[in-house]
Write an enzyme that holds these catalytic residues in place. Structure first.
Site, PDB file in Angstrom:
ATOM      1  N   ARG A 111       2.584 -15.499   1.008  1.00 27.85           N
ATOM      2  CA  ARG A 111       3.140 -14.276   0.212  1.00 27.85           C
ATOM      3  C   ARG A 111       1.967 -14.279  -1.241  1.00 27.85           C
ATOM      4  O   ARG A 111       1.693 -15.466  -1.734  1.00 27.85           O
ATOM      5  CB  ARG A 111       4.432 -14.781  -0.209  1.00 27.85           C
ATOM      6  CG  ARG A 111       4.931 -13.674  -1.239  1.00 27.85           C
ATOM      7  CD  ARG A 111       6.511 -13.836  -1.389  1.00 27.85           C
ATOM      8  NE  ARG A 111       6.946 -14.703  -2.220  1.00 27.85           N
ATOM      9  CZ  ARG A 111       8.227 -15.021  -2.211  1.00 27.85           C
ATOM     10  NH1 ARG A 111       9.190 -14.296  -1.787  1.00 27.85           N
ATOM     11  NH2 ARG A 111       8.650 -16.169  -3.104  1.00 27.85           N
ATOM     12  N   GLY A 113       1.825 -11.060  -3.483  1.00 27.11           N
ATOM     13  CA  GLY A 113       2.487 -10.286  -4.533  1.00 27.11           C
ATOM     14  C   GLY A 113       3.936 -10.032  -4.145  1.00 27.11           C
ATOM     15  O   GLY A 113       4.875  -9.531  -4.858  1.00 27.11           O
ATOM     16  N   HIS A 115       5.252  -7.667  -2.192  1.00 22.09           N
ATOM     17  CA  HIS A 115       5.737  -6.302  -2.101  1.00 22.09           C
ATOM     18  C   HIS A 115       5.814  -5.715  -0.700  1.00 22.09           C
ATOM     19  O   HIS A 115       5.864  -4.530  -0.641  1.00 22.09           O
ATOM     20  CB  HIS A 115       4.621  -5.287  -2.894  1.00 22.09           C
ATOM     21  CG  HIS A 115       4.942  -5.427  -4.317  1.00 22.09           C
ATOM     22  ND1 HIS A 115       4.991  -6.716  -5.026  1.00 22.09           N
ATOM     23  CD2 HIS A 115       5.297  -4.461  -5.261  1.00 22.09           C
ATOM     24  CE1 HIS A 115       5.217  -6.426  -6.470  1.00 22.09           C
ATOM     25  NE2 HIS A 115       5.274  -5.119  -6.602  1.00 22.09           N
ATOM     26  N   ASP A 116       5.529  -6.463   0.159  1.00 21.05           N
ATOM     27  CA  ASP A 116       5.824  -6.107   1.778  1.00 21.05           C
ATOM     28  C   ASP A 116       7.098  -5.400   1.808  1.00 21.05           C
ATOM     29  O   ASP A 116       8.121  -6.014   1.699  1.00 21.05           O
ATOM     30  CB  ASP A 116       5.661  -7.261   2.500  1.00 21.05           C
ATOM     31  CG  ASP A 116       5.465  -6.800   4.261  1.00 21.05           C
ATOM     32  OD1 ASP A 116       4.637  -7.363   4.634  1.00 21.05           O
ATOM     33  OD2 ASP A 116       6.177  -6.167   4.417  1.00 21.05           O
ATOM     34  N   GLY A 185      -3.335  -9.981  -2.071  1.00 17.79           N
ATOM     35  CA  GLY A 185      -3.343 -10.569  -0.734  1.00 17.79           C
ATOM     36  C   GLY A 185      -3.031  -9.649   0.389  1.00 17.79           C
ATOM     37  O   GLY A 185      -3.897  -9.561   1.346  1.00 17.79           O
ATOM     38  N   HIS A 187      -2.314  -6.253  -0.254  1.00 20.48           N
ATOM     39  CA  HIS A 187      -2.823  -4.836  -0.545  1.00 20.48           C
ATOM     40  C   HIS A 187      -4.159  -4.644  -0.227  1.00 20.48           C
ATOM     41  O   HIS A 187      -4.690  -3.614   0.664  1.00 20.48           O
ATOM     42  CB  HIS A 187      -2.752  -4.774  -2.197  1.00 20.48           C
ATOM     43  CG  HIS A 187      -2.926  -3.250  -2.843  1.00 20.48           C
ATOM     44  ND1 HIS A 187      -2.212  -2.294  -2.438  1.00 20.48           N
ATOM     45  CD2 HIS A 187      -4.185  -2.985  -3.426  1.00 20.48           C
ATOM     46  CE1 HIS A 187      -2.699  -1.002  -3.045  1.00 20.48           C
ATOM     47  NE2 HIS A 187      -3.808  -1.479  -3.590  1.00 20.48           N
ATOM     48  N   ASN A 476      -0.156  -0.373   4.646  1.00 12.69           N
ATOM     49  CA  ASN A 476       0.521  -0.934   3.502  1.00 12.69           C
ATOM     50  C   ASN A 476       1.770  -0.473   3.474  1.00 12.69           C
ATOM     51  O   ASN A 476       2.697  -1.234   2.478  1.00 12.69           O
ATOM     52  CB  ASN A 476      -0.457  -0.895   2.305  1.00 12.69           C
ATOM     53  CG  ASN A 476      -1.396  -2.294   1.993  1.00 12.69           C
ATOM     54  OD1 ASN A 476      -0.874  -3.176   2.636  1.00 12.69           O
ATOM     55  ND2 ASN A 476      -2.256  -1.796   1.326  1.00 12.69           N
ATOM     56  N   TYR A 477       2.331   0.559   4.103  1.00  8.00           N
ATOM     57  CA  TYR A 477       3.707   0.963   4.081  1.00  8.00           C
ATOM     58  C   TYR A 477       4.109   0.628   5.639  1.00  8.00           C
ATOM     59  O   TYR A 477       4.385   1.562   6.178  1.00  8.00           O
ATOM     60  CB  TYR A 477       3.794   2.450   3.750  1.00  8.00           C
ATOM     61  CG  TYR A 477       3.195   2.597   2.424  1.00  8.00           C
ATOM     62  CD1 TYR A 477       4.227   1.867   1.128  1.00  8.00           C
ATOM     63  CD2 TYR A 477       2.361   3.423   2.010  1.00  8.00           C
ATOM     64  CE1 TYR A 477       3.625   2.123  -0.019  1.00  8.00           C
ATOM     65  CE2 TYR A 477       1.938   3.638   0.448  1.00  8.00           C
ATOM     66  CZ  TYR A 477       2.648   2.999  -0.275  1.00  8.00           C
ATOM     67  OH  TYR A 477       2.199   3.229  -1.662  1.00  8.00           O
TER      68      TYR A 477
END
Ligand SMILES: Cc1cc2nc3c(=O)[nH]c(=O)nc-3n(C[C@H](O)[C@H](O)[C@H](O)COP(=O)(O)OP(=O)(O)OC[C@H]3O[C@@H](n4cnc5c(N)ncnc54)[C@H](O)[C@@H]3O)c2cc1C
Ligand SMILES: *[C@@H]1O[C@H](CO)[C@@H](O)[C@H](O)[C@H]1NC(C)=O
Ligand SMILES: *[C@@H]1O[C@H](CO)[C@@H](O)[C@H](O)[C@H]1NC(C)=O
Ligand SMILES: *[C@@H]1O[C@H](CO)[C@@H](O)[C@H](O)[C@H]1NC(C)=O
Ligand SMILES: *[C@@H]1O[C@H](CO)[C@@H](O)[C@H](O)[C@H]1NC(C)=O
Ligand SMILES: *[C@@H]1O[C@H](CO)[C@@H](O)[C@H](O)[C@H]1NC(C)=O
Length: 545
Positions: A111, A113, A115-116, A185, A187, A476-477
């Site tokens: 992990r 940030g 934000h996954d 990491g 992004h 990333n989404y």
């Protein structure tokens, strides 16, 4: 290092005394911990590895700390939570975690940030036990103004990077996303798109070196890693290939003063026509202008319950107000941009302005946790032919049907058109006008099913208007609706199933990612529900093309 001798038994005692049931498992855990600390007499200067068991008082807070999506926080029972949290403060800690997990049959999640959008950095859908390597304390940033480069450790956020760059130079910037708490990491290893995308491309396009811990626990850099591994981690999702320790990136020139503007238009103010027109110019404007859209349902005014769609046009211009007004008059006069909509500021300040929508202290870029946790679901598409007005009107009706939906549209063109589809695994280049992100956020967990269903409907609604064969999606989404790995079906089937979603993220780069995966991690240690599968049946790759 007497402390170490004391610490290890201490973990175990706590672990066992809290829940007798977990004692059954402690043999393996015991071995894992012993593996992490093999030599208590070691007198080297390497600091002790910070490891947190589930019974450690800090475990829960640390586990939850950067996890953004409550959808993956509220349900997991202990068997779906990491057995251990490892918080490396030294590269050797990451190496030890990889080696010991592999040796003792534990999965490893990493992990940055947190934000996954599908929680893959901190949860596992497999029943296999796993540990979480959280890089929160591995986030130094070294900016070299003369070289116009920076080394960024993988636990840093993009806000921290922007701040450190801006601190050293008012004429250097970095092209990455809008949300300052996003980690480099995930992004950078998935692409990384923000307001400089038209001028300079994605964050991943700027990476010129990286340090990565491979499946054997070795640290590789550009000098020692295979070319195609370096290719794969820049947009192919690094989590399938190893643990990135740090990135070396090119910084990009920005003028000391840029102009930022945010203009709101509702349906009553002609938003449909404006959005329609925007589609014909957004990717063709000079590269120095970025106009992104944000569409939500709002009350038409403070005193009315009547609802409307509000579109925010977020504009960043790499130049001064007068020049921007002239260019807008020439290209998008319908928007009616006025001098007083515009503010001149530094590029660094513009990052704050777009995120907080007002000018705020720059130090907010360093704040790793400014938002409350929410339930969220996202999907994305690429638009290659402007949507007709009826399409836009239908889309607004969808928004009214679920007013927690946000649409964020990112224009491409410019530099994005100049980079080839296979330069890095991120393939969404020439031919794409814009990326459309759709996202629903909610706070009441009982609404989850409803919103997940709605997102599927919205995805279906958009089918006629977006890319097809393949219908492309931005990594990333992440979207688990597109397909999930199943390792029990055999390698050939696993590959075929993965190709369905893999082609959406990577187009034909998917095949090359599979080849790299097979070379660097043939045993599939670095895996998740949507990781690149290894495939030892090379013939099938060509056969299906
Ligand atoms: C609120 C919000 C705003 C966003 N805004 C933008 C935006 O403006 N532009 C944009 O392009 N995207 C945006 N995103 C998407 C974002 O880029 C991705 O979610 C990204 O993957 C998050 O990276 P992270 O490090 O924070 O996430 P994490 O959850 O830490 O990691 C994401 C994935 O990368 C892996 N990973 C993390 N670190 C490493 C490492 N060191 N080595 C190997 N693998 C690693 C993880 O295992 C996981 O699979 C946004 C997301 C959110 C939630
Ligand atoms: C929790 O783990 C940390 C890091 O290993 C350690 O320093 C601390 O003493 C532990 N706390 C307890 C109560 O075991
Ligand atoms: C906990 O999660 C595991 C793995 O998903 C699942 O098999 C198990 O049934 C769950 N237990 C409970 C009590 O929900
Ligand atoms: C970060 O930099 C500080 C100061 O130079 C150093 O003490 C520390 O070890 C570094 N941390 C990492 C993880 O490299
Ligand atoms: C987009 O809209 C959402 C919801 O209104 C808001 O939270 C977000 O800050 C907006 N983003 C921008 C860049 O305007
Ligand atoms: C607010 O909206 C209502 C209903 O649409 C309208 O009658 C009223 O004039 C609006 N007020 C303002 C200040 O625009």
């Amino acid at each position: 290092m007497g402390v170490l001798v004391l610490l290890i038994p201490c973990f175990l005692v706590l672990f066992c005394s809290s829940t007798p049931v977990s004692c059954v498992a402690t043999n393996g855990d015991d071995k894992f911990l012993k593996c992490l600390f093999p030599n208590p007499q070691d007198t080297s200067n390497i600091p002790l590895i910070p490891v947190y068991t589930q019974s450690n008082a800090s475990y829960s807070t640390l586990f939850r700390s950067s996890a953004r999506n409550r959808r993956y926080l509220s349900s997991p029972n202990n068997s779906r939570k990491p057995k251990f949290l490892v918080l490396p403060s030294h590269e050797s800690h990451v190496q030890a975690a990889v080696i010991c997990c592999k040796k003792h049959g534990l999965d490893l999640k990493v992990r940055s940030g947190g934000h996954d959008v599908e929680g893959l950095s901190y949860t596992s859908s497999d029943i296999d036990p796993f540990i979480l390597v959280d890089l929160i304390n591995y986030r130094n940033i070294t900016v070299n103004v003369e070289d116009r480069t920076a080394w960024v450790q993988a636990g840093a956020t993009i806000g921290e990077l922007y701040y450190r760059v801006g601190e050293k130079s008012s004429t250097l910037g970095f092209p990455a996303g809008f949300c300052p708490t996003v980690g480099v990491g995930g992004h950078f290893s998935g692409g990384g798109l923000g307001a400089l995308v038209r001028k300079y491309g994605a964050a991943a396009d700027q990476i010129i070196d990286a340090e990565i811990v491979n499946v054997e626990g070795k640290i590789l850099s550009i000098k020692t890693m295979r070319n195609d591994l370096f290719w794969a981690i820049r947009g192919g999702g690094a989590a399938s290939f190893g643990v990135v320790l740090s990135w070396k990136v090119k910084l990009v020139p920005v003028p000391p003063i840029v102009t930022a503007a945010m203009v709101e238009r509702t349906l009553e103010q002609g938003a449909t026509d404006l959005v329609h027109k925007w589609q014909f110019i957004a990717d063709r404007l000079p590269e120095d202008i970025y106009i992104g859209l944000n569409c939500t349902v709002v009350n038409s005014n403070a005193t009315s319950e009547r609802r409307t769609v509000r579109v925010i046009f977020s504009i960043l211009f790499l130049g001064n107000v007068d020049e921007l007004l002239r260019l807008m008059e020439e290209n998008f006069q319908e928007l009616g941009l006025q001098q007083n909509d515009c503010t001149e500021m530094s590029w660094l300040e513009s990052n704050i302005y777009f995120y907080y929508t007002v000018r705020s202290p720059l130090e907010l870029l360093l704040d790793r946790d400014p938002m409350s946790k929410i339930f969220t679901k996202a999907k994305s598409d690429h638009v290659m032919v402007p949507m007709p007005k009826e399409g836009l009107e239908g889309l607004w009706r969808m928004l009214f049907a679920n007013d927690k939906t946000v649409l964020k549209w990112t224009p491409y063109g410019g530099k994005m058109n100049e980079i080839s589809e296979s330069a890095i695994p991120f393939p969404h280049r020439i031919g794409n006008i814009y990326n459309i992100l759709y996202q629903v956020d909610w706070v009441d967990g009982s609404e989850t099913e409803k919103h997940l269903e709605f997102m599927k409907k919205l995805y279906n609604f958009l089918t006629p208007y977006v890319s097809m064969n393949p219908r492309t999606t931005y990594l990333n989404y992440l979207d688990l609706d597109l397909g999930q790995n199943d390792w029990n079906v055999g390698e050939v089937m696993a590959y075929r199933k993965a190709k369905v979603w893999g082609t959406k993220y990577f187009k034909s780069n998917f095949e090359r990612l599979v080849l790299v995966k097979t070379e660097v991690d043939p045993g599939n240690f670095f895996k998740s529900i949507q990781s690149i599968p290894p495939s030892h049946h090379c013939s099938q790759l060509t056969e299906e093309e």
